[in-house]
Design an enzyme around this catalytic site. Structure first.
Site, PDB file in Angstrom:
ATOM      1  N   HIS A  82     112.862  78.973  26.173  1.00 20.66           N
ATOM      2  CA  HIS A  82     112.679  77.708  25.457  1.00 20.66           C
ATOM      3  C   HIS A  82     113.277  77.805  24.058  1.00 20.66           C
ATOM      4  O   HIS A  82     113.099  78.799  23.361  1.00 20.66           O
ATOM      5  CB  HIS A  82     111.189  77.370  25.340  1.00 20.66           C
ATOM      6  CG  HIS A  82     110.935  76.113  24.558  1.00 20.66           C
ATOM      7  ND1 HIS A  82     111.027  74.854  25.122  1.00 20.66           N
ATOM      8  CD2 HIS A  82     110.629  75.915  23.253  1.00 20.66           C
ATOM      9  CE1 HIS A  82     110.762  73.952  24.204  1.00 20.66           C
ATOM     10  NE2 HIS A  82     110.526  74.555  23.062  1.00 20.66           N
ATOM     11  N   ASP A 161      99.072  67.023  26.465  1.00 24.39           N
ATOM     12  CA  ASP A 161     100.140  67.157  25.475  1.00 24.39           C
ATOM     13  C   ASP A 161     100.947  65.870  25.366  1.00 24.39           C
ATOM     14  O   ASP A 161     101.274  65.432  24.260  1.00 24.39           O
ATOM     15  CB  ASP A 161     101.067  68.315  25.840  1.00 24.39           C
ATOM     16  CG  ASP A 161     102.267  68.381  24.913  1.00 24.39           C
ATOM     17  OD1 ASP A 161     102.059  68.575  23.712  1.00 24.39           O
ATOM     18  OD2 ASP A 161     103.399  68.211  25.393  1.00 24.39           O
ATOM     19  N   ARG A 168     100.857  61.820  17.847  1.00 18.31           N
ATOM     20  CA  ARG A 168     101.358  62.530  16.671  1.00 18.31           C
ATOM     21  C   ARG A 168     102.622  61.886  16.138  1.00 18.31           C
ATOM     22  O   ARG A 168     102.843  61.812  14.925  1.00 18.31           O
ATOM     23  CB  ARG A 168     101.634  63.995  17.024  1.00 18.31           C
ATOM     24  CG  ARG A 168     100.383  64.827  17.229  1.00 18.31           C
ATOM     25  CD  ARG A 168     100.709  66.155  17.890  1.00 18.31           C
ATOM     26  NE  ARG A 168     101.665  66.925  17.112  1.00 18.31           N
ATOM     27  CZ  ARG A 168     102.513  67.803  17.631  1.00 18.31           C
ATOM     28  NH1 ARG A 168     102.535  68.034  18.933  1.00 18.31           N
ATOM     29  NH2 ARG A 168     103.341  68.469  16.857  1.00 18.31           N
ATOM     30  N   SER A 183     101.706  72.491  21.752  1.00 13.50           N
ATOM     31  CA  SER A 183     102.497  71.566  22.557  1.00 13.50           C
ATOM     32  C   SER A 183     103.515  72.323  23.399  1.00 13.50           C
ATOM     33  O   SER A 183     103.633  72.109  24.611  1.00 13.50           O
ATOM     34  CB  SER A 183     103.205  70.563  21.643  1.00 13.50           C
ATOM     35  OG  SER A 183     104.060  69.712  22.377  1.00 13.50           O
ATOM     36  N   LYS A 187     102.867  73.603  27.975  1.00 11.48           N
ATOM     37  CA  LYS A 187     103.775  73.299  29.091  1.00 11.48           C
ATOM     38  C   LYS A 187     104.293  74.578  29.733  1.00 11.48           C
ATOM     39  O   LYS A 187     104.481  74.638  30.954  1.00 11.48           O
ATOM     40  CB  LYS A 187     104.918  72.413  28.589  1.00 11.48           C
ATOM     41  CG  LYS A 187     104.474  71.022  28.145  1.00 11.48           C
ATOM     42  CD  LYS A 187     105.629  70.109  27.856  1.00 11.48           C
ATOM     43  CE  LYS A 187     106.312  70.424  26.549  1.00 11.48           C
ATOM     44  NZ  LYS A 187     105.547  69.973  25.364  1.00 11.48           N
TER      45      LYS A 187
END
Length: 441
Positions: A82, A161, A168, A183, A187
């Site tokens: 990621h 989320d 947010r 967040s 995931k």
């Protein structure tokens, strides 16, 4: 329990219990807590923060709020990678097939771009017919058969989320490191890989603008992974200037293909090889860094890495010929060259401004849901440290009209800073954080 009591407790700077956090997330996911109370709690977190245990508890509660794929029960090892996002960041497009070609499965759920940072899903959808919206069964089947899947984020994974992030976004509570970490990691835990490599970008083109903030975000996410039993490492990497030369969806796919052929720009190629080798070492698939780098190089030279990308694109409905022949990717109708306004060394290229310029050509979204034009973008002809004569090629603009190019020229020139004396570009990788060290250079 009462939501107002939990809001008040966090507002006063007290740590919440695991039970309080679990209750809050569960009740909000099932719409038993209204948005206005959750918004108040999010603002309290922004002001007061959360300790590592609270952040881990929040992450786990969010991960458990919906479906969990548990991909490591099907294949092991299976890795995830990621990036926190940047300009010209096409690393996932190259690293994922490169690692899969070395025999390690990669399960990747990724997002769309918002703002000046591009999204991997948008880049993948430059390929004709390719589907990124996959069912759970399709995701697992493609992963098992091909050792690689590249999908969009599922609404069923970590739905807490999705609800909290939407809130947010409109309550000025995005820039909280505990909330960002929860967040991202919720995931990742819901996908259920055995190993995770995080690329935390820092600099003008990243969401993290300082090394200190990037280090803290990376540290917390590694800590969350360790607490949850997911082996996690994080690299803090530079995003002062765009990564590579291509900025824009189809252009970045073409550059990823060049990387897999061993022909990509030096900076992004170096980062892709480093991250691919790191994943092989992390999983124990290569005993040493030297052996990992040798296997990565062999996967490129043999053509297996490029073939793996074409294979998974076809499995997801895409046209594999566009991977084998990238000139068949979508192409903008107008290509215009911006030239250097003076002679000298490029001292800096402001990544965020370059990303915004590409957005104005149609390559990104100013608002969620905006359409994008996969054909458009920018190709940088030179990078920091390069010397140019006045009139030399600087940026190739891929646009829908000559008028768009003309309107963008001054904005693009303002992205550059020049020097009369030689300039050295900074390091690409600042530090690597591991579960045992949490901060090794």
């Amino acid at each position: 329990m009462q939501a107002v009591e939990i809001i008040q407790k966090k507002r006063n700077g007290d740590a919440l219990t695991t039970e309080e956090i679990n209750w809050l997330v569960e009740q909000y996911t099932h719409e038993h807590i209204p948005d206005y109370q959750m918004a108040a709690w999010l603002m309290a977190v922004c002001w007061r923060g959360m300790d590592d245990r609270e952040t881990s508890d929040l992450t786990l509660a969010m991960a458990r709020s919906g479906e969990q794929l548990r991909v490591c029960e099907r294949l092991k090892p299976v890795v995830d990678k990621h990036s926190t996002g940047g300009v010209g960041d096409k690393v996932t497009l190259a690293v994922a097939p490169l690692v899969a070609a070395c025999g390690v499965a990669v399960a990747k759920m990724t997002g769309r771009g918002l703002g000046h940072t591009g999204g991997t899903v948008d880049k993948l959808e430059s390929i004709s017919g390719l589907r990124t919206a996959l069912t759970r069964e399709e995701f697992l089947s493609i992963l098992q058969e091909h050792g690689l899947v590249l999908a969009g984020q599922s609404a069923e994974l970590a739905p807490a989320d999705g609800k909290m992030y939407a809130l947010r976004d409109v309550t000025a509570t995005v820039e909280s490191i505990p909330l960002i970490a929860a967040s991202i990691m919720s995931k990742k835990l819901a996908v259920g890989a055995s190993h995770l490599l995080l690329d935390v970008k820092v600099g003008a083109g990243a969401f993290m603008k300082t090394r200190e903030a990037a280090h803290e975000l990376a540290r917390i996410m590694v800590e969350i992974g360790q607490r949850a039993g997911l082996y996690t490492e994080a690299a803090v990497t530079a995003m002062e200037q765009p990564l590579g030369r291509a900025v824009g969806n189809a252009l970045e796919v073409a550059e990823a293909i060049a990387i897999l052929r061993g022909e990509g720009p030096a900076d992004v190629s170096q980062l892709c090889r480093h991250e691919a080798a790191e994943l092989l070492v992390m999983t124990g698939s290569a005993p040493t860094r030297e052996e990992a780098e040798r296997r990565v190089q062999e996967a490129i030279e043999s053509g297996r890495a490029l073939a793996k990308l074409a294979e998974v694109c076809e499995a997801q409905g895409g046209d594999p010929q566009q991977i084998e022949q990238p000139e068949r990717l979508p192409r903008a109708p107008v290509i215009s060259m911006l030239t250097a306004p003076c002679s000298g060394y490029i001292a800096a290229i402001h990544a965020e401004r370059v990303g915004l310029a590409a957005m104005r050509l149609g390559a990104g979204r100013f608002r969620k849901g905006d359409p994008i034009d996969h054909r458009t973008g920018l190709l940088l002809q030179a990078k920091v440290g390069d010397y140019l004569q006045a009139g030399d090629p600087l940026v190739e603009m891929h646009a829908r009209s000559e008028e768009e190019c003309a309107a963008l020229r001054q904005e693009l020139l303002a992205c550059y800073r020049w020097s009369e004396t030689p300039v050295q570009s900074g390091p690409l990788i600042y530090e690597i954080l591991t579960p045992s060290q949490k901060g090794a250079s």
